[in-house]
Structure formats: structure tokens, C-alpha cells
Design an enzyme around this catalytic site. Structure first.
Site, PDB file in Angstrom:
ATOM      1  N   HIS A  16       0.848  -1.208   0.275  1.00 48.30           N
ATOM      2  CA  HIS A  16       0.016   0.078   0.020  1.00 48.30           C
ATOM      3  C   HIS A  16       0.899   1.341  -0.132  1.00 48.30           C
ATOM      4  O   HIS A  16       2.101   1.123   0.746  1.00 48.30           O
ATOM      5  CB  HIS A  16      -0.727  -0.291   1.317  1.00 48.30           C
ATOM      6  N   ASP A  73       2.857  -4.940   8.058  1.00 46.74           N
ATOM      7  CA  ASP A  73       1.784  -4.214   7.837  1.00 46.74           C
ATOM      8  C   ASP A  73       0.577  -5.236   8.061  1.00 46.74           C
ATOM      9  O   ASP A  73       0.174  -5.802   6.634  1.00 46.74           O
ATOM     10  CB  ASP A  73       1.785  -3.499   6.510  1.00 46.74           C
ATOM     11  N   GLN A 111      -4.829  -5.337   6.767  1.00 49.25           N
ATOM     12  CA  GLN A 111      -5.906  -6.420   6.147  1.00 49.25           C
ATOM     13  C   GLN A 111      -6.001  -7.666   7.082  1.00 49.25           C
ATOM     14  O   GLN A 111      -7.009  -8.300   7.344  1.00 49.25           O
ATOM     15  CB  GLN A 111      -5.644  -6.631   4.676  1.00 49.25           C
ATOM     16  N   LYS A 120     -10.406  -1.402  10.837  1.00 52.97           N
ATOM     17  CA  LYS A 120     -10.967  -2.519   9.686  1.00 52.97           C
ATOM     18  C   LYS A 120     -11.065  -3.651  10.621  1.00 52.97           C
ATOM     19  O   LYS A 120     -11.133  -4.886   9.980  1.00 52.97           O
ATOM     20  CB  LYS A 120      -9.607  -2.797   8.772  1.00 52.97           C
ATOM     21  N   CYS A 179      -4.952   2.552  -3.762  1.00 52.90           N
ATOM     22  CA  CYS A 179      -3.472   3.162  -3.063  1.00 52.90           C
ATOM     23  C   CYS A 179      -2.461   1.946  -3.286  1.00 52.90           C
ATOM     24  O   CYS A 179      -1.530   1.890  -2.428  1.00 52.90           O
ATOM     25  CB  CYS A 179      -3.835   3.352  -1.498  1.00 52.90           C
TER      26      CYS A 179
END
Lengths: 152, 410
Positions: free
Chosen positions: B127, B204, B207, B230, B368
């Protein structure tokens, strides 16, 4: 507010111009050229103009990638501007801009938009206004000798 | 009817009021969970309770409400510790979200411990938030950014990664699950390989956190970050996990209240972990809401959630693949419930607007991840991202809506 995009946005004429865009070609010997880019959605196009000594747009064309709205808008813009003077082009720019912002109501406000009124529903879809306006900003940028135009 | 695996999806759907709204006069089909997920009533109630009768700033207040808010705030930190199986609560730093967490590490660790010529490795499917902070750092410090490529299925090339890693590698930052491709990356192998060269690894998990059980000790990552919204929690709050040994030696990111232990005009000494990294009044209600969200997710259970989402993914993959002219972007073997696709001759934005007429919410654009779009030579995709409260019937509605869109452009 909920608006049905099939009725308000994707009119027959827009679908048709998307499928068969007019003046969709690179122009050799253009007097004015600019590249337009919408970083938000990746729409990207080139606008070419040939403007003669008396300030009339002899020829105008475009090429690039974009959604149906941006492609149809560029197709209809080039059709409308061919043969127009720079002054008329600037009037059309302002009127088209007011139209897609929902300020100009073609049924009651006098205008020279002609076929371009097919975009009168765009203002109901705020995220799509830039799709319709990118080619116009790029055209104006070309006339003003800006090489790249971004909608941001 | 929805009871396919161990999940009672009809019952679960009742917990999420936002699922029961109408769009365009039709029942909403919400398939934009990778952008943000809906909140269960318990999260909404926890936030409302804080603002209704429990409002207070945290830390140092000696009155009842402040002590209560501080206790709830710190309980939420303990919940995060348990949720990702961190060793200690002081390894949990609250941030505004994943983006701020990455920036925190790039500024604090990067500017202090990286030097000219040092190499930072990221991947081609990051991202923008895991690209730009490192580029800014590279520009400032003269570090070099290296990129792990992926293949046309959307799987990282681990052999290429092994070739990139060297003693010059001083940091590795990779995404666990790609937001635009759905790929679940082999981060264990990446972490092991990076550690052989003593390079710290940042994961990261923006998600991943809502799809998979995360165990930071088992992964042995040095940093990991995710956002509350999220994970069915509120926006504006996120988590940075960092191993204590790293956080301890890093300088503060922001200066201000709460992050100090004493201030004079001559010398300021900084607070202990994690407060050193939490300057200013935090998002108290957000943190409490995030705590409630983690409670909710744990009550549902990851095992059933993951199994059910896999069923949805398989069903959606098959259903969408059946549409002529549709191509899935991101077909990795290991995938989360994210379905990115393009339809021949129709731009993603037109698809997004037209399926909205049917009440279907998907995201369209580059998500993104412009380098991912460039890899496939496309400007944008349409993306349906699923959560455990989605159903096969909703996927059918997406398919119908895409077919109707095709009719418009016929």
C-alpha cells in the site's frame, strides 16, 4: 440522495460516444497539446488542437484511457469545439463547468451547450464530476500552454 | 440457511446495524470491508457509554471518572496484547492507524538507526502507506529502497527476496495480506530470511488482522501494525506493536504531554514504554471501542471466521469467473477473501457506479497500490472485499449487478 445512474448518468448518447469516440486519434502538427491526469482514478488523456492564425480551432482530437464518462465527455467536447473560436471555446468551458456542478439548468438558463447537456445529471454523482471535466481542463491547459493538467 | 460452517451468520448479521440499511431503495450489499468494516452494536455501545456517562481524560486524573477511563483504556491495551499474543502490554503503542504506525517507525527507528547506503526492502504489492514513508526516509538519509517483485498470480518472488537480502539490508517492511490482490504473503519465511542478516522486520497487518489469528511471538516480527476500523472498531485508532528491545532504544516520535517523566527548560526526560510514543490526549473512546471490537471478534472465533471466509472466497471466485470477459486480478494460492477484477471494455469506475444502482457497495480504483496496477498494465480494478457477515446470496447480487452493467455497455 439516491440517483439511478442508468437514468441520470449513462444516457444512450454517452454510451454510444464511449463505444465509438469521435476524434480519437493523435494529431500530427498540432499547435497546442496537453496531457490531463486524474490521480484519484488514473484517468489519463492527451488533447491536441490545431488553432489557426485567426484564433479558430481548425481541428481537435484526443487519446487516452478512462471511464465511459471521461471518454464520452472528450468525444463530445471535441465534436463541439471543432470550428469554434477561442472565445466560443471559453464560453463553452464556463457553461459546461456550471452544468456539471448543477448550477446551470439547461431547461431554463440560456446556453450554447447543444448535445453537451447530456451531462446534466453528472452533478448528482460528485465523485464522477471530475471524469467529465478532465478533458475540458486539459483543453484549456493546452490553449494556455500548460503541458500537464491535473484535476487535483 | 447461512449456517455453513460453525458460524451462525444470520445471527451475526443482527449484531451489525449498518448491514440493515437500504441504498437505492434496495437492501445494501456491503462488499467494501477492506476499506473499512462495519461495527457491531457492542462497539457502538462502548463508545457511546464513554461519551454519555464515562467521559474523562486518561492518566494522572485522581477523580472517579478519570480513574475509570484510565482503567478501561489500559484494559484495552491488555486486550491488544492478548489479541496478538505480545509478551508485554508496554509493547503496544496506540496510534491513529496503520499509516501513523509505519511513519512512527520510519521516523523514530529509521532516522536514528539507518544511514547512507543502508538498504530497506519492501514489496511490489505494498500500500502507498508502506512505500512513501520509506521513500521520504531514503531521500533524507541516502538509504536505498529495494523491492521484492511478484508474479502474475500476485505471489511474492521469495527467491528474488533472498537475492536482495544482504548485510547491507537494514530494514524489511512487508504487507501480510495485500489489500488489492488478497495475497497472504509467506511472512514467516520473509522474517526468518531477514533475521539471518539481522534486519528488523515490520509487518503491515492492516488487512490481516480481521482475517487471521496473529501471534507476534510465533511470527517473531519486530514490528507489526493494524488499524481499529478494519477490525470492526472505530476509525482514528490503531496499534503499533514493537519488540520492547526496539521500542526501548528508539527516540520519541512526537513530543508533548504524557510522553515525558519530567520537563525543565534545561532537560526533559521521557516517559517509559509505551507512553514515550503516545504524546497528547489519545483517542480514548476509540481505544475503548477497539477493545470492544476485539472482544467481539474473539467471541465469534477466528477458526470459524477464517473457514467461513474461505468458503465465501471460493464461492465468489467461481461465480465471478463465470462472467464472460471478467478477469480476476490476484489469483495467489494463499488468498484472503478479497476479489479484485476487471471486465473487458468497461472501466472500473463505471462498474462501481452502476452496481451501486443495485445497492452493491464495492471499491474501484487503484486501491492506493499504483505499482500493482502498473504490474498488470491496468488503470484500476473493481474490488469486492468480504467479511464474515457477508453471504453467498450477497455474492450472487454482485454477480447479477455486474451482468446488468455489462448489458448497459453491450
Amino acid at each position: 440522495m439516491n440517483y439511478d445512474s442508468r437514468k441520470e448518468l449513462y444516457q444512450e448518447m454517452i454510451i454510444e460516444h464511449n463505444k465509438k469516440p469521435r476524434n480519437f486519434r493523435k494529431m500530427e502538427g498540432a499547435t497546442h497539446t496537453a496531457e490531463g491526469y486524474n490521480p484519484l482514478c488514473g484517468d489519463h488523456l492527451m488533447v491536441y488542437l490545431h488553432i489557426n492564425g485567426s484564433g479558430t480551432i481548425d481541428d481537435i482530437s484526443f487519446e487516452g484511457d478512462g471511464c465511459a464518462i471521461s471518454r464520452a465527455s472528450a468525444s463530445l467536447m471535441t465534436s463541439s469545439l471543432k470550428g469554434k473560436t477561442l472565445h466560443e471555446a471559453s464560453v463553452l468551458f464556463e457553461q459546461f463547468h456550471s452544468l456539471i456542478k448543477g448550477e446551470l439548468k439547461p431547461e431554463k438558463d440560456s446556453n450554447i451547450l447543444g448535445k453537451l447537456t447530456v451531462f446534466s445529471g453528472v452533478w448528482h454523482f460528485p465523485t464522477r464530476v471530475k471524469c467529465a471535466s478532465l478533458c475540458w481542463h486539459t483543453m484549456r491547459g493546452a490553449i494556455e500552454h500548460k503541458t500537464t493538467v491535473s484535476t487535483e | 440457511m447461512h449456517r455453513i460452517t460453525g458460524l451462525n451468520v444470520s445471527q451475526i448479521r443482527k449484531d451489525f446495524p449498518n448491514l440493515h440499511v437500504e441504498v437505492q431503495g434496495k437492501p445494501l450489499v456491503y462488499l467494501d470491508n477492506a476499506a473499512t468494516a462495519f461495527k457491531p452494536q457492542t462497539v457502538i455501545d462502548a463508545i457511546a457509554a464513554h461519551y454519555r456517562t464515562e467521559t474523562s481524560n486518561v492518566h494522572r486524573g485522581v477523580h472517579f471518572l478519570s480513574e475509570q477511563a484510565t482503567a478501561r483504556f489500559e484494559q484495552a491495551r491488555d486486550k491488544v496484547r492478548d489479541f496478538i499474543r505480545a509478551r508485554k502490554s508496554c509493547e503496544i503503542v496506540f496510534t491513529r492507524g496503520t499509516t501513523e504506525a509505519i511513519n512512527l517507525v520510519a521516523y523514530s527507528y529509521g532516522r536514528h538507526f539507518l544511514n547512507k547506503g543502508d538498504e530497506i526492502i519492501i514489496s511490489e504489492m505494498e500500500h502507498h502507506s508502506n512505500i512513501v514513508p520509506w521513500q521520504i526516509l531514503c531521500e533524507e538519509k541516502g538509504c536505498v529502497l529495494k523491492v521484492i517483485p511478484f508474479n502474475d498470480e500476485g505471489e511474492l518472488d521469495l527467491e528474488a527476496f533472498k537475492r536482495l537480502v544482504s548485510p547491507r539490508t537494514r530494514f524489511v517492511s512487508v504487507v501480510y495480506i495485500s489489500n488489492s490482490l488478497g495475497t497472504i504473503n509467506p511472512i514467516r519465511k520473509i522474517i526468518q530470511t531477514a533475521h539471518q542478516c539481522k534486519a528488523p522486520v515490520f509487518i503491515d497487518a492492516a488487512q490481516a488482522v480481521s482475517h487471521h489469528k496473529i501471534d507476534v511471538q510465533e511470527l517473531d516480527c519486530d514490528f507489526l501494525a493494524f488499524s481499529g476500523h478494519k477490525l470492526f472498531g472505530p476509525t482514528g485508532v490503531g496499534v503499533l506493536y514493537g519488540k520492547e528491545e526496539f521500542l526501548e532504544k528508539m527516540p520519541p516520535f512526537h513530543g508533548g504531554g504524557d510522553m515525558i517523566s519530567s520537563v525543565t527548560f534545561e532537560k526533559t526526560t521521557y516517559n517509559t514504554l509505551p507512553y514515550k510514543f503516545e504524546a497528547g490526549t489519545p483517542h480514548v473512546a476509540g481505544v475503548i471501542g477497539l477493545g470492544a471490537a476485539m472482544d467481539y471478534v474473539q467471541s465469534v472465533g477466528f477458526e470459524d471466521m477464517t473457514a467461513y471466509e474461505k468458503e465465501l472466497l471460493d464461492y465468489g471466485t467461481k461465480a465471478l469467473s463465470g462472467i464472460a470477459g471478467l478477469r480476476l486480478i490476484g489469483t495467489a494460492k494463499e488468498k484472503a477473501a478479497i476479489l479484485s477484477f476487471i471486465v473487458s471494455g468497461i472501466h472500473a469506475h463505471d462498474i462501481g457506479t452502476l452496481v451501486n444502482d443495485e445497492g452493491v457497495a464495492i471499491r474501484t480504483g487503484h486501491h492506493c497500490t499504483q505499482p500493482v496496477m502498473r504490474h498488470f498494465g491496468i488503470p484500476a480494478t473493481s474490488r469486492a472485499s468480504l467479511a464474515f457477515y457477508n453471504t453467498k446470496e450477497e455474492i450472487d447480487k454482485l454477480v447479477e449487478a455486474v451482468l446488468k452493467t455489462k448489458d448497459v455497455f453491450r
